[in-house]
Design an enzyme around this catalytic site. Structure first.
Site, PDB file in Angstrom:
ATOM      1  N   HIS A 169     -16.284  -8.443  -4.151  1.00 60.88           N
ATOM      2  CA  HIS A 169     -14.963  -7.820  -4.296  1.00 60.88           C
ATOM      3  C   HIS A 169     -14.329  -7.379  -2.998  1.00 60.88           C
ATOM      4  O   HIS A 169     -13.231  -6.819  -3.002  1.00 60.88           O
ATOM      5  CB  HIS A 169     -15.074  -6.587  -5.222  1.00 60.88           C
ATOM      6  CG  HIS A 169     -15.939  -6.814  -6.413  1.00 60.88           C
ATOM      7  ND1 HIS A 169     -17.225  -6.347  -6.505  1.00 60.88           N
ATOM      8  CD2 HIS A 169     -15.695  -7.501  -7.556  1.00 60.88           C
ATOM      9  CE1 HIS A 169     -17.753  -6.727  -7.666  1.00 60.88           C
ATOM     10  NE2 HIS A 169     -16.843  -7.424  -8.315  1.00 60.88           N
ATOM     11  N   ARG A 191       0.428   0.977  -2.299  1.00 59.77           N
ATOM     12  CA  ARG A 191       0.373   2.338  -1.769  1.00 59.77           C
ATOM     13  C   ARG A 191      -0.573   2.372  -0.556  1.00 59.77           C
ATOM     14  O   ARG A 191      -0.287   3.005   0.462  1.00 59.77           O
ATOM     15  CB  ARG A 191      -0.101   3.268  -2.883  1.00 59.77           C
ATOM     16  CG  ARG A 191      -0.076   4.769  -2.700  1.00 59.77           C
ATOM     17  CD  ARG A 191       1.147   5.352  -2.085  1.00 59.77           C
ATOM     18  NE  ARG A 191       2.380   5.339  -2.830  1.00 59.77           N
ATOM     19  CZ  ARG A 191       2.834   6.297  -3.619  1.00 59.77           C
ATOM     20  NH1 ARG A 191       2.128   7.355  -3.843  1.00 59.77           N
ATOM     21  NH2 ARG A 191       4.019   6.217  -4.192  1.00 59.77           N
ATOM     22  N   GLY A 222      -4.194  10.429  -5.719  1.00 59.39           N
ATOM     23  CA  GLY A 222      -3.589   9.796  -6.883  1.00 59.39           C
ATOM     24  C   GLY A 222      -2.542  10.666  -7.533  1.00 59.39           C
ATOM     25  O   GLY A 222      -2.056  11.630  -6.933  1.00 59.39           O
ATOM     26  N   SER A 255       2.491  14.131 -11.390  1.00 57.38           N
ATOM     27  CA  SER A 255       3.619  13.204 -11.548  1.00 57.38           C
ATOM     28  C   SER A 255       4.327  13.396 -12.882  1.00 57.38           C
ATOM     29  O   SER A 255       5.460  12.981 -13.053  1.00 57.38           O
ATOM     30  CB  SER A 255       3.131  11.761 -11.434  1.00 57.38           C
ATOM     31  OG  SER A 255       2.179  11.495 -12.444  1.00 57.38           O
ATOM     32  N   ASP A 256       3.606  13.996 -13.836  1.00 49.36           N
ATOM     33  CA  ASP A 256       4.217  14.266 -15.132  1.00 49.36           C
ATOM     34  C   ASP A 256       3.520  15.459 -15.768  1.00 49.36           C
ATOM     35  O   ASP A 256       2.405  15.803 -15.380  1.00 49.36           O
ATOM     36  CB  ASP A 256       4.162  13.024 -16.051  1.00 49.36           C
ATOM     37  CG  ASP A 256       2.782  12.391 -16.076  1.00 49.36           C
ATOM     38  OD1 ASP A 256       2.471  11.609 -15.154  1.00 49.36           O
ATOM     39  OD2 ASP A 256       2.011  12.715 -16.984  1.00 49.36           O
TER      40      ASP A 256
HETATM   41  N1  HPA Z   1      -3.035  10.628 -17.937  1.00 50.48           N
HETATM   42  C1  HPA Z   1      -3.945   9.984 -17.228  1.00 50.48           C
HETATM   43  N2  HPA Z   1      -3.747   9.624 -15.969  1.00 50.48           N
HETATM   44  C2  HPA Z   1      -2.573   9.956 -15.396  1.00 50.48           C
HETATM   45  C3  HPA Z   1      -1.588  10.634 -16.106  1.00 50.48           C
HETATM   46  C4  HPA Z   1      -1.838  10.987 -17.434  1.00 50.48           C
HETATM   47  O1  HPA Z   1      -1.010  11.604 -18.108  1.00 50.48           O
HETATM   48  N3  HPA Z   1      -0.526  10.811 -15.270  1.00 50.48           N
HETATM   49  C5  HPA Z   1      -0.874  10.253 -14.085  1.00 50.48           C
HETATM   50  N4  HPA Z   1      -2.108   9.735 -14.150  1.00 50.48           N
END
Ligand code: HPA
Length: 236
Positions: free
Chosen positions: A5, A25, A90, A203-204
């Site tokens: 790999h 990235r 990440g 990120s969320d």
């Molecule tokens: N779940 C899992 N991995 C992630 C999420 C999530 O909501 N957001 C960014 N990486």
């Protein structure tokens, strides 16, 4: 010597590797943050580069998404390329209401719904933890810059799109965020006598449902990169 790999030769990869999930990235980081980056891998487009940062040799290599993928790449980095410090960078989904989009989460520990640790034939449940020294160095870097961050547990899941919703159960245990790679990274580091730390940009939010704008993603990503690179330098 290459692996199935990774076509890098031993010595092409630095002692410290930053690990984003996304190959582009990794390329962006090499081109924008490292001095004189040299590409060492392109197998399966899992791009890897080595360059300099403040006089220290640092590599950046993609891992792909999820435990099986980071399991392969981090194992090879530790066992075939003598990598000592593995720093994942990440994104994560926040499970706690006080976490804002753009905050940095440092994974002191990782819980999981994965069976990854069954390979070690342990007589109980393995608690996957970050290297304490890397964690302290990352905390110090974030403090120096005044970035918002939280340190604690994350939930490392095998399932992104799912039938059930485990968010409340993890949140009740104080788990900060959901992500998909740290448990395997921490297991591989422990079993291979290497050091690992995962850090994320929120990120969320799985609490409010909000997600980052493209502009905010870029800015907060830069903060996390600064923390990760200063941790890499301090780890030398
Ligand atoms: N779940 C899992 N991995 C992630 C999420 C999530 O909501 N957001 C960014 N990486």
């Amino acid at each position: 010597m290459s692996t199935p790999h990774n076509n890098a030769e031993k010595g092409d990869i630095a002692k410290t590797v930053l690990l984003p999930g996304d190959p582009l990235r990794a390329k962006f980081i090499a081109e924008n943050f490292l001095e004189n980056p040299v590409q060492f891998n392109s197998v399966r487009n899992i791009l890897g580069f080595t360059g300099g940062y403040q006089g220290v040799k640092v590599s950046v290599m993609a891992t792909g998404m999820g435990i099986p993928s980071i399991g392969i790449y981090s194992y090879e980095l530790i066992h075939f390329y003598d990598v000592k410090n593995l720093i994942r960078i990440g994104s994560c989904g926040a499970l706690q209401p006080e976490l804002k989009l753009g905050d940095i989460v440092m994974a002191q520990g990782a819980c999981t719904d994965s069976n990854y640790a069954s390979q070690y034939n342990l007589p109980g449940t393995y608690s996957a933890i970050a290297d304490f020294d890397l964690l302290i160095k990352a905390k110090e870097a974030a403090d120096r810059h005044g970035y918002r961050y939280a340190v604690g547990n994350v939930s490392c899941t095998d399932v992104f799109y799912r039938e059930d919703n485990p968010d409340k159960a993890w949140a009740k245990m104080g788990v900060l965020a959901s992500e998909m790679e740290s448990y395997a990274l921490y297991c591989n580091a422990a079993a291979g006598k290497a050091r690992a730390l995962s850090m994320f940009t929120v990120s969320d939010s799985l609490v409010t449902g909000e997600a980052m704008s493209a502009y905010d993603r870029q800015t907060s990503f830069t903060n996390m990169m600064t923390v990760a690179l200063e941790t890499a330098v301090a780890a030398e």
